[in-house]
Every structure is written in structure tokens, then in C-alpha cells.
Design an enzyme around this catalytic site. Structure first.
Site, PDB file in Angstrom:
ATOM      1  N   GLN A  32      65.473 -33.967  54.488  1.00  0.00           N
ATOM      2  CA  GLN A  32      66.500 -32.945  54.653  1.00  0.00           C
ATOM      3  C   GLN A  32      67.796 -33.508  55.239  1.00  0.00           C
ATOM      4  OE1 GLN A  32      64.839 -29.490  56.664  1.00  0.00           O
ATOM      5  NE2 GLN A  32      63.125 -29.382  55.232  1.00  0.00           N
TER       6      GLN A  32
ATOM      7  N   ASP B 209      63.859 -31.986  63.315  1.00  0.00           N
ATOM      8  CA  ASP B 209      63.510 -31.060  62.247  1.00  0.00           C
ATOM      9  C   ASP B 209      64.294 -31.306  60.964  1.00  0.00           C
ATOM     10  OD1 ASP B 209      62.550 -28.966  60.762  1.00  0.00           O
ATOM     11  OD2 ASP B 209      62.931 -27.409  62.238  1.00  0.00           O
TER      12      ASP B 209
ATOM     13  N   HIS C 133      61.637 -33.630  59.169  1.00  0.00           N
ATOM     14  CA  HIS C 133      61.527 -33.665  57.717  1.00  0.00           C
ATOM     15  C   HIS C 133      62.663 -34.580  57.262  1.00  0.00           C
ATOM     16  CE1 HIS C 133      59.055 -30.167  58.463  1.00  0.00           C
ATOM     17  NE2 HIS C 133      60.091 -29.442  58.822  1.00  0.00           N
TER      18      HIS C 133
ATOM     19  N   HIS D  88      58.221 -24.829  66.967  1.00  0.00           N
ATOM     20  CA  HIS D  88      59.115 -23.669  67.110  1.00  0.00           C
ATOM     21  C   HIS D  88      58.535 -22.638  68.078  1.00  0.00           C
ATOM     22  CE1 HIS D  88      61.464 -25.484  64.003  1.00  0.00           C
ATOM     23  NE2 HIS D  88      60.589 -25.226  63.055  1.00  0.00           N
TER      24      HIS D  88
ATOM     25  N   HIS E 295      53.729 -25.402  62.023  1.00  0.00           N
ATOM     26  CA  HIS E 295      54.846 -24.480  62.237  1.00  0.00           C
ATOM     27  C   HIS E 295      54.273 -23.122  62.637  1.00  0.00           C
ATOM     28  CE1 HIS E 295      57.307 -26.885  59.063  1.00  0.00           C
ATOM     29  NE2 HIS E 295      57.827 -27.126  60.241  1.00  0.00           N
TER      30      HIS E 295
ATOM     31  N   HIS F 112      50.724 -26.635  57.284  1.00  0.00           N
ATOM     32  CA  HIS F 112      52.156 -26.336  57.382  1.00  0.00           C
ATOM     33  C   HIS F 112      52.446 -25.146  58.273  1.00  0.00           C
ATOM     34  CE1 HIS F 112      55.973 -24.419  56.149  1.00  0.00           C
ATOM     35  NE2 HIS F 112      56.391 -25.667  55.985  1.00  0.00           N
TER      36      HIS F 112
ATOM     37  N   GLU G 267      58.376 -19.002  63.649  1.00  0.00           N
ATOM     38  CA  GLU G 267      59.776 -19.432  63.662  1.00  0.00           C
ATOM     39  C   GLU G 267      60.734 -18.273  63.433  1.00  0.00           C
ATOM     40  OE1 GLU G 267      62.732 -22.714  61.480  1.00  0.00           O
ATOM     41  OE2 GLU G 267      60.653 -22.499  60.812  1.00  0.00           O
TER      42      GLU G 267
ATOM     43  N   ARG H 251      51.416 -19.061  57.001  1.00  0.00           N
ATOM     44  CA  ARG H 251      51.816 -18.467  55.731  1.00  0.00           C
ATOM     45  C   ARG H 251      51.600 -19.402  54.538  1.00  0.00           C
ATOM     46  NH1 ARG H 251      57.037 -20.710  55.206  1.00  0.00           N
ATOM     47  NH2 ARG H 251      57.986 -21.203  57.229  1.00  0.00           N
TER      48      ARG H 251
ATOM     49  N   ARG I 244      66.285 -21.855  52.930  1.00  0.00           N
ATOM     50  CA  ARG I 244      65.059 -22.429  52.373  1.00  0.00           C
ATOM     51  C   ARG I 244      65.125 -22.482  50.850  1.00  0.00           C
ATOM     52  NH1 ARG I 244      58.952 -19.991  52.668  1.00  0.00           N
ATOM     53  NH2 ARG I 244      59.905 -18.558  51.174  1.00  0.00           N
TER      54      ARG I 244
END
Length: 455
Positions: free
Chosen positions: A60, A321, A57, A270, A233, A208, A236, A211, A81
Site C-alpha cells: 500500500q 499499516d 501492508h 486497531h 484486525h 484477517h 476498526e 468479517r 478500500r
């Protein structure tokens, strides 16, 4: 055409001496061991297949060092987060490009020839689409062009704020798409990539996480992948596992393997919290484990089941990441060290006997290339010229035998041993520095000054 002469090179058949490699159109066309250098050859010491950074990402990177202050209460992935969501609300398209360019440049200087950009910032502040829905992906493309890195772009479907179709809120609004708008986005991104990026570029898809989507939506978007990578993902954090189990009646990896056609087209990012059965079944599915050991340590995720996964012939690669620290060698050694700390042993991730460095480096080279759909990860005719040169005369490596060099690279060295890097034949790092470093750093500093002033 360009020619590289290496004092030694690591091929699928082992180490070869005095190797002359010809590259045409970004692809290795000839490999000649026991050769003599010619006047116009680019000379290097030790040549290796370069690794793919399979999970990034890039935005970040701009947060690195900003989240290491402990506030009242217990810090966790979830508090990190929340800070990330607040940060991302302020980034403009132009700032996004500058941050991505610096991130990609640092990856190349660390020894990565390509990147899987898991890209989920699509919208304006508040969730409104840009007039050009692919605006921020095109900023990533501009950064890839400036740096020359090999790009597998992975636009992300992010529809919900949490398990059981929770509503998006706050910074998540910049990520949101329905299945319908996501399909349009992927089509637009692919058209733009075809028009602006090199032929080694690939555009896959990335639901993604379980969730942030739902079973019905996931089933609807898988066809958009066509024959390109699918990244997700998964598992994780313990809370993620318990939330998915409460909603879907199974743990995340268990549910995914039972309800989707997981294969070697998939990369499960992950997969930190798995049972023994899940670990074995994931390995047997052929899916690549996308491991990000530095970030997983930084966020307190926990160690991957690496020993059991490799014992069942699982394939893996590594990624940076959150990009809190971009270091190929540290990523690999953190993977092994996480296993040692858990198991209270040494040299534990390797099945059987042999060099841990060989298993880590060459395994990540093969698995990372597969995860990004790149014909790379090996020095072989017909493969992409994703190559990295290191200096075996550096203090970190000079005392080692040839068969110990990958151990030294993984456990004793840092990025300063990288002298040259080619991304599909594009010679982007020379004498240890990216050829566009000054311009990229200047643009990044200006972007960060403006960004921080707006927060």
C-alpha cells in the site's frame, strides 16, 4: 563481532553514560557503562532500543497520496478500500518486491528495526494460485534480505468478502484461501523462510478479521500458529462492529475474547471501537493492542481507548499499516494527540505522573517486540541488537535535558534525527541513510513506472 560506543544509552535501569556495547551473532553480549571508546568502535550520540513496526501492508506504500481526492458523496474507509482493491489487481511479483524493499528501507531510516508484515496478497489476478503458492511471500523475503530488516511474516487467511460468509469479489480474489490451502501456504512459507532468511525471522499467522473468516475456520487454523504470533484486525470501523454483532450476536472484541483463547500470543490490530468493558477485558487478556495512529487518522477510523487501556496495564505497540507516511515519531505523537483531541486535555495517555514520551516510546518498544516474538525492545545482554541511534545535538533536541529526550523525540523531532540503525546487529542505516538506498530507490521508481503504465 561489532562494538558500538554511545555517549549515552537508555537501558532498563535508565540512562547510562559512555556506554560500550558488544554484539555477537546479532545479540547484545556485553554492556559497559563509563567506558572509553576504542579505535574501531562505531561511535554514536544517543542509543535507544529500536521499535518494531508491528503492522504493515507494504504494497500500500505505492498508493500513498493517490486517495486524497474527494469524489461525489461521502468518503470513508470503505470507499478507500474499493480503490485499494482496484490498485492491487495490477501489481506483479517483481513490483511487489520493489515496493516492499522501499517500504522496509524507509521504516529503518525512521528508526524501526523490524516489521510485522501482515501479508494478504497471495494469488494471481482473478484468484488463481501461483505455481509456487508462496510466490509473493518470497518477494517479501527478498525485500527483507535486501534491506536487512527483522521480519515477522504474517500470512493472512482471507476467505470471505464480508460478514456472514459473503463471497469474495474483485481485488479480494488475490487474497483468497480456504483453510486447507492456507495450511499448505503457511507450511510452504515457513520452509522458504528457514532456507533464505536470518535466524531472527519469525512466521506467525493472521486471520484477517472476523468479517473475512468465520468461527469454524478460525478455530481450525489457530493450531498453525504453534508458539508464534497470531494477529487479527478487529473493530476498526463502526460498520464492522454492527455487521459482526448482527451476524455473531456480539461485538467483535467481545466475541473474540469470549470464543478464542486470546493471550499475550495475540495482537489485536486497531481495536478502535470498544466499550469500557471490552477495553478492560482486552487489557487483562495480555493481548497486544496493535495501534496504527497515522493510518487510523487517515482512514477516519477514530481514536483508540488509550487512556483506559493503559490504566488497566494494557500492552501496546505501533505500526504503519497503509504506509501512507512512515514516521516513528509521528506515529507516537498522533497516538497521544488523538487522546487529547477526544478528551480536551494534555498529557493524557500516561497513567499517573511522568514523561509521556517515556510511556509512549518505551511502552511501544516492549509491546512491539512482544507482538513480533522478538527478544528485543530493550538494551540488555542477551537481547537482539535491535538498536537505533539519534543525534541529541540536532536543533529539535539540543535544548532538552537528558530526561526530556524521549519527549523531544516523540513530539518535536522527525526522522532526520536518526543517524544509525541495527536490525539484529545488521548495521543497515549509517549517517542517516540506508546502505542500499540508491539501488532500492532506483528499482522502486522503475517498478512504479511499469505499474502505473498498466493501470
Amino acid at each position: 563481532m561489532q562494538v558500538i560506543f554511545a555517549r549515552r544509552a537508555r537501558t532498563p535501569d535508565g540512562w547510562k553514560q559512555n556506554v560500550r556495547i558488544t554484539c555477537k551473532g546479532g545479540v547484545i553480549s556485553t554492556i559497559e557503562p563509563d567506558s572509553t571508546a576504542q579505535a574501531d568502535d562505531t561511535r554514536v550520540d544517543t542509543l535507544l532500543p529500536s521499535l518494531a513496526n508491528l503492522h504493515s501492508h507494504s504494497f500500500q506504500r505505492a498508493m500513498a497520496g493517490m486517495t486524497e481526492f474527494r469524489a461525489a458523496g461521502k468518503d470513508s474507509f470503505w470507499t478507500w478500500r474499493d480503490l485499494m482493491y482496484r490498485f492491487v489487481e495490477h501489481i506483479s511479483p517483481e513490483q511487489y518486491q520493489a515496493i516492499a524493499a522501499l517500504t522496509f528501507m524507509e521504516m529503518q531510516e525512521a528508526g524501526y528495526a523490524s516489521v510485522g508484515e501482515f501479508h494478504y496478497v497471495h494469488n494471481q489476478h482473478g484468484g488463481q494460485h501461483y505455481d509456487n503458492q508462496a510466490e509473493l511471500s518470497e518477494q517479501v523475503f527478498a525485500a527483507a534480505c535486501q534491506t536487512g530488516i527483522g521480519l515477522t511474516h504474517l500470512p493472512v487467511l482471507y476467505s470471505y468478502g464480508g460478514a456472514d460468509k459473503a463471497e469474495l469479489n474483485g481485488g479480494q480474489m488475490r487474497f483468497g484461501n480456504s483453510v486447507e490451502t492456507y495450511a499448505t501456504l503457511v507450511e510452504s512459507i515457513r520452509k522458504s523462510a528457514e532456507q533464505t532468511l536470518p535466524v531472527d525471522t519469525c512466521v506467525g499467522i493472521a486471520p484477517h478479521s472476523l468479517r473475512a473468516t468465520c468461527p469454524e475456520d478460525l478455530a481450525q487454523v489457530l493450531h498453525l500458529a504453534q508458539d508464534k504470533p497470531i494477529h487479527i484486525h478487529i473493530a476498526e470501523q463502526p460498520k464492522e462492529v454492527s455487521d459482526i454483532q448482527a451476524w455473531l450476536g456480539a461485538r467483535p472484541v467481545e466475541w473474540l475474547l469470549a470464543n478464542t483463547p486470546v493471550s499475550d500470543q495475540w495482537c489485536l490490530i486497531h481495536a478502535t471501537h470498544m466499550t469500557g468493558a471490552e477495553t478492560q477485558n482486552m487489557a487483562r487478556s495480555g493481548a497486544i493492542a496493535g495501534l496504527c495512529p497515522i493510518t487510523e487518522a487517515n482512514l477516519g477510523d477514530g481514536p483508540f481507548n488509550g487512556v483506559a487501556f493503559l490504566a488497566n496495564d494494557g500492552a501496546f505497540g505501533v505500526g504503519s499499516d497503509s504506509n501512507v507516511c512512515i514516521s516513528l515519531s509521528e506515529e507516537l505523537r498522533t497516538l497521544e494527540y488523538s487522546q487529547r483531541l477526544r478528551d480536551l486535555g494534555r498529557n493524557v495517555i500516561i497513567p499517573g505522573e511522568g514523561s509521556v514520551g517515556d510511556v509512549l516510546y518505551l511502552g511501544a518498544a516492549t509491546g512491539g517486540a512482544k507482538a513480533l516474538n522478538r527478544n528485543a525492545g530493550r538494551i540488555e545482554t542477551g537481547a537482539l541488537a535491535d538498536l537505533v541511534a539519534i543525534d541529541s545535538t540536532s536543533p529539535a533536541l539540543c535544548a532538552l535535558r537528558e530526561d526530556q529526550l524521549l519527549d523531544g523525540l516523540c513530539f518535536a523531532a522527525n526522522g532526520t534525527v536518526v543517524t544509525d540503525l541495527w536490525s539484529a546487529g545488521r548495521h543497515q542505516v549509517q549517517s542517516g541513510h540506508h546502505i542500499n538506498r540508491d539501488q532500492i530507490v532506483t528499482s522502486y521508481k522503475a517498478a512504479m513506472s511499469d505499474l502505473l503504465a498498466s493501470i
